[in-house]
Design a protein around this motif. Structure first.
Motif, PDB file in Angstrom:
ATOM      1  N   ARG A  49       0.835  -1.202   0.000  1.00 18.10           N
ATOM      2  CA  ARG A  49       0.000   0.000   0.000  1.00 18.10           C
ATOM      3  C   ARG A  49       0.868   1.250   0.000  1.00 18.10           C
ATOM      4  N   GLN A  51       3.894   1.493  -1.165  1.00 18.63           N
ATOM      5  CA  GLN A  51       4.536   1.586  -2.476  1.00 18.63           C
ATOM      6  C   GLN A  51       3.592   2.180  -3.509  1.00 18.63           C
ATOM      7  N   ARG A  52       2.309   1.841  -3.410  1.00 18.69           N
ATOM      8  CA  ARG A  52       1.325   2.416  -4.340  1.00 18.69           C
ATOM      9  C   ARG A  52       1.180   3.917  -4.117  1.00 18.69           C
ATOM     10  N   ILE A  53       1.245   4.338  -2.850  1.00 21.98           N
ATOM     11  CA  ILE A  53       1.167   5.761  -2.528  1.00 21.98           C
ATOM     12  C   ILE A  53       2.340   6.507  -3.148  1.00 21.98           C
ATOM     13  N   ALA A  55       4.168   5.526  -5.732  1.00 23.20           N
ATOM     14  CA  ALA A  55       4.046   5.500  -7.185  1.00 23.20           C
ATOM     15  C   ALA A  55       3.023   6.516  -7.685  1.00 23.20           C
ATOM     16  N   LYS A  56       1.979   6.723  -6.916  1.00 26.45           N
ATOM     17  CA  LYS A  56       0.915   7.637  -7.323  1.00 26.45           C
ATOM     18  C   LYS A  56       1.284   9.094  -7.097  1.00 26.45           C
ATOM     19  N   ASN A  57       1.914   9.379  -5.952  1.00 28.10           N
ATOM     20  CA  ASN A  57       2.175  10.764  -5.569  1.00 28.10           C
ATOM     21  C   ASN A  57       3.608  11.220  -5.773  1.00 28.10           C
ATOM     22  N   THR A  61       6.463  13.686  -1.877  1.00 26.28           N
ATOM     23  CA  THR A  61       5.165  14.137  -1.395  1.00 26.28           C
ATOM     24  C   THR A  61       5.166  14.278   0.107  1.00 26.28           C
TER      25      THR A  61
END
Length: 233
Positions: A49, A51-53, A55-57, A61
Motif C-alpha cells: 500500500r 509503495q502504491r502511494i 508510485a501515485k504521488n 510528497t
C-alpha cells in the motif's frame, strides 16, 4: 476467505489460528506459529500500500519524513535485505522461540508506532529492523524469561550496539506506552482473525507459560547459538 502461507502453501483458517494460540507446542521445533504467517501477510500488504502511494504521488510528497520525524530513519538499512518478511519472522521464531502472543503484542506496538509517528511508513528498507525491535520489546513485556539483547541482535542480523540504539529510540518514539490490556489484546486478535476469515467469530486468548517450561526451551536453544547463520542488515 483464507490466508495462504507464501512459504509452505498451508491454508490458514480462524479455527487453526485459534487452536495454535491455545495449544501450541513450544517444544516442537518443526511448527511455526500460524500468527507468524498472518503477521507477515499484514506487513506485506502495508508495504504494498505504501509503495502504491509513492508510485501515485511521487517520492517527494507529504508522506515523506518531516524534520521532526527524522529520528525514525534509524530503522533504515544501508541496503535492502534480501530476505522476505515471512523468512525473517520464521528465523526469529526458530532461534528465540517467542510465543504466539508475543507476535500479537508486537503487532500492537507496530500499529501504535505508525500512529504516533505519522511520517513513518513501513518499507523494505526499515521493516526488518522494526520487526526485530518490536518483537524483542514485546517478548520482554510478555515473557517471564528472555534472551539478552546481544542474542536478539545476532538473530536479527545486527550488532548489539545497533539493536541497543534501536530499542532506546523506539522506547522514546513510542512515548513509553507499552502496556497492552486484555481488551486491546483481544481486539488485535480479532483483527488477525478477520484477516483469515470474513466475519471471524473466534477468540484468541493470551498464552501463558510457566517459567520452568520457558527455561527448558531456552536451554535447548542455547546449544544451537553458535549455529546461527549470520544475516547483516
Amino acid at each position: 476467505m483464507s490466508t495462504t502461507s507464501s512459504s509452505n502453501n498451508v491454508i490458514i483458517s480462524p479455527r487453526k489460528l485459534r487452536s495454535d494460540l491455545y495449544s501450541y507446542s513450544y517444544q516442537d521445533d518443526s511448527n511455526i506459529p500460524l500468527v507468524v504467517n498472518v503477521l507477515a501477510s499484514l506487513i506485506e500488504r502495508s508495504m504494498a500500500r505504501n509503495q502504491r502511494i509513492i508510485a501515485k504521488n511521487g517520492s517527494s510528497t507529504s508522506w515523506c519524513l518531516s524534520r521532526s520525524d527524522r529520528r525514525t530513519q534509524i530503522f533504515d538499512c544501508h541496503e535492502t535485505p534480501d530476505m522476505t518478511i515471512q523468512s525473517y519472522l520464521e528465523r526469529i521464531f526458530r532461534y528465540t522461540r517467542a510465543g504466539p502472543s508475543v507476535y500479537v503484542v508486537a503487532y500492537v506496538y507496530i500499529d501504535r508506532f505508525c500512529q504516533t509517528n505519522p511520517g513513518f511508513r513501513i518499507s523494505a528498507r526499515n521493516v526488518h529492523r522494526l520487526l526485530i525491535t518490536t518483537i524483542m520489546v514485546a517478548s520482554k513485556y510478555v515473557e517471564d524469561m528472555n534472551y539478552r539483547n546481544s542474542y536478539f541482535a545476532r538473530v536479527g542480523g545486527l550488532t548489539t550496539n545497533e539493536l541497543n540504539k534501536l530499542e532506546v529510540e523506539f522506547l522514546f518514539l513510542m512515548g513509553f506506552k507499552f502496556h497492552v490490556n486484555v481488551s486491546v489484546f483481544e481486539s488485535y486478535c480479532c483483527h488477525l482473525e478477520r484477516e483469515v476469515s470474513i466475519g471471524g467469530g473466534y477468540h484468541i486468548e493470551k498464552t501463558i507459560r510457566c517459567a520452568e517450561e520457558i527455561k527448558f526451551s531456552r536451554q535447548s536453544e542455547e546449544g544451537r547459538f553458535n549455529q546461527i547463520a549470520r544475516v547483516m542488515l
